[in-house]
Write an enzyme that holds these catalytic residues in place. Structure first.
Site, mmCIF file in Angstrom:
data_model
loop_
_atom_site.group_PDB
_atom_site.id
_atom_site.type_symbol
_atom_site.label_atom_id
_atom_site.label_comp_id
_atom_site.label_asym_id
_atom_site.label_seq_id
_atom_site.Cartn_x
_atom_site.Cartn_y
_atom_site.Cartn_z
ATOM 1 N N ARG A 139 8.383 26.417 15.030
ATOM 2 C CA ARG A 139 8.176 26.923 16.397
ATOM 3 C C ARG A 139 6.684 27.211 16.589
ATOM 4 O O ARG A 139 6.107 26.951 17.637
ATOM 5 C CB ARG A 139 9.004 28.192 16.665
ATOM 6 C CG ARG A 139 8.604 28.861 17.963
ATOM 7 C CD ARG A 139 9.578 29.902 18.516
ATOM 8 N NE ARG A 139 10.287 30.663 17.540
ATOM 9 C CZ ARG A 139 9.762 31.657 16.795
ATOM 10 N NH1 ARG A 139 8.498 32.007 16.937
ATOM 11 N NH2 ARG A 139 10.501 32.304 15.920
ATOM 12 N N TYR A 194 6.317 19.781 43.431
ATOM 13 C CA TYR A 194 7.597 19.452 42.832
ATOM 14 C C TYR A 194 8.594 20.571 43.140
ATOM 15 O O TYR A 194 8.245 21.759 43.071
ATOM 16 C CB TYR A 194 7.400 19.269 41.316
ATOM 17 C CG TYR A 194 8.690 19.227 40.551
ATOM 18 C CD1 TYR A 194 9.690 18.312 40.880
ATOM 19 C CD2 TYR A 194 8.940 20.116 39.515
ATOM 20 C CE1 TYR A 194 10.887 18.290 40.192
ATOM 21 C CE2 TYR A 194 10.127 20.092 38.811
ATOM 22 C CZ TYR A 194 11.105 19.182 39.164
ATOM 23 O OH TYR A 194 12.291 19.167 38.487
ATOM 24 N N ASP A 223 -1.512 20.127 38.370
ATOM 25 C CA ASP A 223 -0.393 19.392 37.787
ATOM 26 C C ASP A 223 -0.767 17.909 37.896
ATOM 27 O O ASP A 223 -0.754 17.329 38.980
ATOM 28 C CB ASP A 223 0.889 19.711 38.571
ATOM 29 C CG ASP A 223 2.113 18.989 38.006
ATOM 30 O OD1 ASP A 223 1.938 17.944 37.342
ATOM 31 O OD2 ASP A 223 3.244 19.459 38.252
ATOM 32 N N LYS A 262 7.316 12.163 32.064
ATOM 33 C CA LYS A 262 7.089 11.063 32.995
ATOM 34 C C LYS A 262 6.212 9.977 32.370
ATOM 35 O O LYS A 262 6.583 9.379 31.384
ATOM 36 C CB LYS A 262 6.497 11.634 34.296
ATOM 37 C CG LYS A 262 7.293 12.828 34.845
ATOM 38 C CD LYS A 262 8.680 12.427 35.240
ATOM 39 C CE LYS A 262 9.650 13.514 35.672
ATOM 40 N NZ LYS A 262 9.332 14.897 35.712
#
Ligand SMILES: Cc1ncc(COP(=O)(O)O)c(C=O)c1O
Length: 396
Positions: A46, A99, A171, A196
């Protein structure tokens, strides 16, 4: 090192122990320690993992900065930035188009705990200047935006925001570092839905936050471990693989988008085409200046009913109806009922987000096939209208 070479060589030497050209996936949760607290730089996946770290280095190189942190999704990356910087009483400025998930996390998670969200057209410099105040912590923007591909002058907005002490977050999911380098335009932080174009094959969910400045990055890096929304090593390895063809893919995506925009522009059943490469696009000149290409997305408003939009979108041969974008396989989406459904209908109307807007993510197919598929769909619509008219006339 140029972009394509970076995607293949940056931070990616052969694996030191065996010489494997492509470093294997370090699919492990933990690491042997020689003595308590004495490890080889990794103690728990992690906190850090060699495969994830490789990918973080590559992404940092691609955006031209020193710091990158990967997250389990684009929204987890956004959450880390917002959690790091937005406190009760703070304000955040966002553009008309963002978005739907960004709108949702702000309005449903951060607004209820005391943040104020101001949403307006960031192209309006006067509105921006009067909205900026001592409480403005973040100016957040996408350019080109999701879903209308609006283009904003990042350098001008950043200069205004910085004058008021606000952080600028870009972004860069739609533009990608291949077509746009937000840090050279004044961004303090860049976020990505790696899902994406960066990963590029519609086979994983992942996000990233990048920063130039160590002090700006540190709170985000802390949250990566402290809140734990990290991607697994296999997904990081898949992104490393996908990235190696990114330049080739982006060139093809952009060529396909341009061919589609040209074919749809002026079509009698198309009210408006949104593509920054069209000279008629209001942000065309800014896009020419701040991007090295116009990106791979095209949106358009159908001159028809929502039912016609649904029929068109669900019956394409190559464009699969589905959420997401940026993969090698073409996707088609109806933002009002899909990616942006989390924005209430009245708010969508206020923002000018039409219910007949269709968003296209052309893949790496041949442009002639994609254009033919879309034109065939429009012809089918026309024929169906003709039939309905004939039946009505006959019945009358
Ligand atoms: C522009 C943009 N930013 C962020 C996200 C969120 O990314 P993810 O789906 O990986 O959480 C998306 C998802 O569609 C997006 O389009």
């Amino acid at each position: 090192m140029k972009f394509a070479t970076k995607t293949i060589h940056a931070a990616q030497p052969a694996e030191p122990e065996t010489g494997a050209l492509i470093a294997p996936i370090c699919q492990t949760s933990t690491y042997e320690q020689e003595a308590p607290g004495c490890d080889k730089g990794f103690n728990y996946s992690r906190t850090n993992n060699p495969t994830r770290e490789r990918l973080e280095h590559v992404l940092a190189e691609l955006e031209g900065v020193a710091h990158a942190a990967l997250f389990a999704s684009g929204l987890a990356a956004e959450n880390a930035v917002l959690q790091a910087y937005l406190r009760p009483g703070d304000e955040i400025i966002i553009p008309l188009d963002v978005y739907g998930g960004t709108y949702r996390i702000l309005n449903r998670v951060f607004q209820p705990i005391g943040a104020t969200i101001r949403q307006f057209d960031l192209a309006d410099a006067t509105a921006l200047e009067s909205a900026l105040n001592a409480r403005t912590r973040i100016v957040w923007l996408e350019s080109p935006t999701n879903p209308r591909l609006l283009v904003y002058d990042i350098a001008a907005i950043a200069a205004r925001a910085h004058a008021h002490g606000a952080l600028v977050v870009v972004d860069n999911t739609f533009a990608t570092p291949y077509f746009q380098q937000p840090f050279t335009l004044g961004a303090d932080l860049v976020v990505h839905s790696v899902t994406k174009y960066l990963a590029g094959h519609s086979d994983l969910i992942q996000g990233a936050v990048l920063a130039r400045d160590a002090a700006v990055f540190e709170p985000v890096k802390f949250l990566q471990n402290a809140t734990g929304a990290v991607p697994g090593p296999f997904d990081c390895w898949l992104t490393l693989r996908g990235l190696k063809t990114m330049e080739l893919r982006m060139i093809r995506h952009a060529e396909n988008a341009a061919a589609i925009a040209e074919a749809l522009d002026g079509h009698p059943l198309v009210r408006r085409v949104y593509f920054p490469g069209l000279a008629s696009h209001p942000g065309h000149e800014i896009a020419r200046r701040q991007m090295t290409g116009f990106g791979g997305m095209v949106s358009f408003e159908l001159d028809g009913t929502v039912e016609e939009v649904a029929a068109f979108a669900s019956s394409r041969r190559y464009f699969t109806l589905g959420e997401s974008l940026g993969g090698v396989k073409a996707l088609i989406c109806h933002p009002a009922t899909m990616t942006h459904a989390s924005i209430p209908a009245e708010a969508r109307a206020e923002l000018g987000l039409s219910d007949t807007l269709i968003r296209l993510s052309p893949g790496c197919e041949n442009s002639a096939d994609l254009v033919e598929d879309l034109l065939a769909g429009l012809a089918q619509l026309e024929a169906a209208r003709g039939q309905t008219k004939a039946v009505a006339t006959h019945a009358g």
